[in-house]
Scaffold this motif. Structure first.
Motif, PDB file in Angstrom:
ATOM      1  N   ARG A 262      74.051  30.969 115.543  1.00  0.00           N
ATOM      2  CA  ARG A 262      75.142  30.414 116.300  1.00  0.00           C
ATOM      3  C   ARG A 262      76.562  30.624 115.237  1.00  0.00           C
ATOM      4  NH1 ARG A 262      71.738  26.162 117.633  1.00  0.00           N
ATOM      5  NH2 ARG A 262      72.536  24.950 116.229  1.00  0.00           N
ATOM      6  N   ASN A 263      76.579  30.245 114.019  1.00  0.00           N
ATOM      7  CA  ASN A 263      77.796  30.244 113.154  1.00  0.00           C
ATOM      8  C   ASN A 263      78.113  31.615 113.062  1.00  0.00           C
ATOM      9  OD1 ASN A 263      77.714  27.502 112.971  1.00  0.00           O
ATOM     10  ND2 ASN A 263      76.736  27.599 111.095  1.00  0.00           N
ATOM     11  N   ALA A 264      77.083  32.413 112.759  1.00  0.00           N
ATOM     12  CA  ALA A 264      77.594  33.889 112.505  1.00  0.00           C
ATOM     13  C   ALA A 264      78.096  34.593 113.880  1.00  0.00           C
ATOM     14  CB  ALA A 264      76.106  34.756 112.028  1.00  0.00           C
ATOM     15  N   LYS A 265      77.447  34.339 114.948  1.00  0.00           N
ATOM     16  CA  LYS A 265      77.833  34.936 116.177  1.00  0.00           C
ATOM     17  C   LYS A 265      79.504  34.558 116.492  1.00  0.00           C
ATOM     18  CE  LYS A 265      74.585  37.801 117.797  1.00  0.00           C
ATOM     19  NZ  LYS A 265      74.994  39.084 118.391  1.00  0.00           N
ATOM     20  N   ASN A 266      79.754  33.723 116.007  1.00  0.00           N
ATOM     21  CA  ASN A 266      81.128  33.004 116.085  1.00  0.00           C
ATOM     22  C   ASN A 266      82.203  33.262 115.131  1.00  0.00           C
ATOM     23  OD1 ASN A 266      81.366  31.422 118.821  1.00  0.00           O
ATOM     24  ND2 ASN A 266      79.631  30.164 118.272  1.00  0.00           N
ATOM     25  N   THR A 267      81.715  34.216 114.166  1.00  0.00           N
ATOM     26  CA  THR A 267      82.563  34.649 112.980  1.00  0.00           C
ATOM     27  C   THR A 267      82.940  36.043 113.051  1.00  0.00           C
ATOM     28  OG1 THR A 267      81.531  32.750 111.835  1.00  0.00           O
ATOM     29  CG2 THR A 267      82.682  34.529 110.342  1.00  0.00           C
TER      30      THR A 267
END
Length: 373
Positions: A85-90
């Motif tokens: 989730r963090n990566a897909k929002n970065t």
């Protein structure tokens, strides 16, 4: 071959031996990807093109962080799902390493792979990037893109057109509003008589591309699939109808308000879902109705496959998926390096290939099939 009504795992609503009705097409455009974090490395900000990306991020009022070093850290969460989730929002704007100047061949799609970024904002549950990229699936956009483009000139071959694929590791349209990288590539290859740029997308925001000086040197392709597959497995992307309309916009002649591009369709990943003939027939009929004018069109056909590594990653990213990832019933295909892929059985592949070749040539006898795999 799986006959009509056969059971195949695709999504929770498709785990049945009942026919799947041909669905009324959805028409929504893709929502603009606006990451929660945008990271800039010091080296990226030294590049004029990196400065342009910085201005784009500012214009969208995104949370921008200027890193003190060129390393990306702190990207992992408490578990795999949080990391995803963090990566897909970065979005991380970085400089491609020197090794990126040495291109890799990428047949049958193109002669060479030229990456403008790595990582994709979409959420396709069969994602071909799973297991291919190292670390969390952050989108990394390259601020030194103009230098990478200049380096591709040495790969052009006299007497023939050399093709360069920029969509191997990202969806270029999905990030274009934040990077401008695709337009940069189109302008550059528009000046190269012996080269062709190739890109493919599941997004539909093409208005910024219509008036670019491509000079016929860019082939714009869209990934299409049967309506049930696109709905269930291609999260965050444009509807099939929106992609078709984007394809039409790019293919229409300039004097009719279009982009005048050579275009293409990538049918992928082809899956023998229940009633697959009816669903794919409906898709091809819609495509024929969309391209109801003369245009330069090609098609690529790719059946679904997966590796042990991609299966492991996908099941961590999408633990509730019902995508068919069972090795039983698949054939094993090995590459020259000893890697393993699970593909459909030869008899099933022959049935699928015969159907798609026949139906394509019936509608588009003038548009070459570039390959089946």
């Amino acid at each position: 071959m799986l006959e009509t009504g056969a059971v195949i795992q695709l999504s929770d609503t498709l785990l049945t031996d009942q026919p799947i009705p041909v669905l009324q097409p959805r028409t929504h455009s893709a929502k603009l990807w606006l990451p929660k974090r945008v990271l800039f490395t010091p080296d990226a900000l030294q590049e004029p093109f990196g400065q342009q990306m910085y201005e784009r991020a500012q214009a969208h009022n995104l949370d921008i962080e200027l890193l003190k070093s060129n390393r990306l850290t702190g990207l992992r969460g408490a578990d795999v799902r949080e990391t995803y989730r963090n990566a897909k929002n970065t979005l991380a704007v970085v400089c491609a390493p020197p090794g990126a100047l040495k291109l890799q061949p990428t047949p049958p799609s193109a002669d060479w792979q030229m990456n403008l970024a790595e990582g994709c904002p979409a959420h396709c549950q069969y994602c071909y990037l799973a297991g291919s990229l190292q670390g969390p699936p952050v989108v990394r956009a390259y601020a030194n893109l103009p230098k990478l483009l200049e380096a591709t000139a040495s790969y052009e071959q006299a007497g023939r057109q050399t093709s360069f694929e920029v969509s191997c590791y990202t969806d270029v349209l999905g990030i274009e509003h934040l990077t401008g990288s695709l337009a940069e590539c189109i302008r550059y290859y528009g000046t190269r008589e012996g080269a062709q740029l190739r890109f493919v997308s599941k997004y539909d925001q093409v208005s910024s591309l219509l008036n670019l000086p491509h000079n016929g040197h860019t082939r714009a392709r869209f990934s299409l699939n049967a309506e049930p597959i696109a709905r269930r497995l291609e999260g965050g992307t444009a509807s099939v109808e929106a992609r078709l309309q984007a394809l039409r916009q790019l293919a229409l002649p300039r004097e009719q308000g279009g982009g005048g591009y050579p275009v293409g369709v990538v049918l992928a990943p082809i899956m023998p879902i229940p009633e697959w003939r009816e669903h794919y027939t409906a898709l091809l009929d819609r495509l024929a109705a969309t391209l109801d004018f003369p245009c330069d069109l090609t098609v690529e056909m790719i059946s679904h496959r997966f590796t042990p590594g991609s299966k492991d990653v996908l099941l961590q990213w999408y633990p509730n998926t019902s995508l068919d990832l069972e090795e039983a019933g698949r054939a094993v295909k090995r590459n020259k390096f000893g890697g393993t892929k699970y593909v459909y059985q030869p008899e099933d592949m022959r049935t699928l290939k015969q159907f798609f070749f026949t139906e394509w040539q019936r509608r588009f006898p003038w548009a070459p099939i570039q390959y089946w795999t």
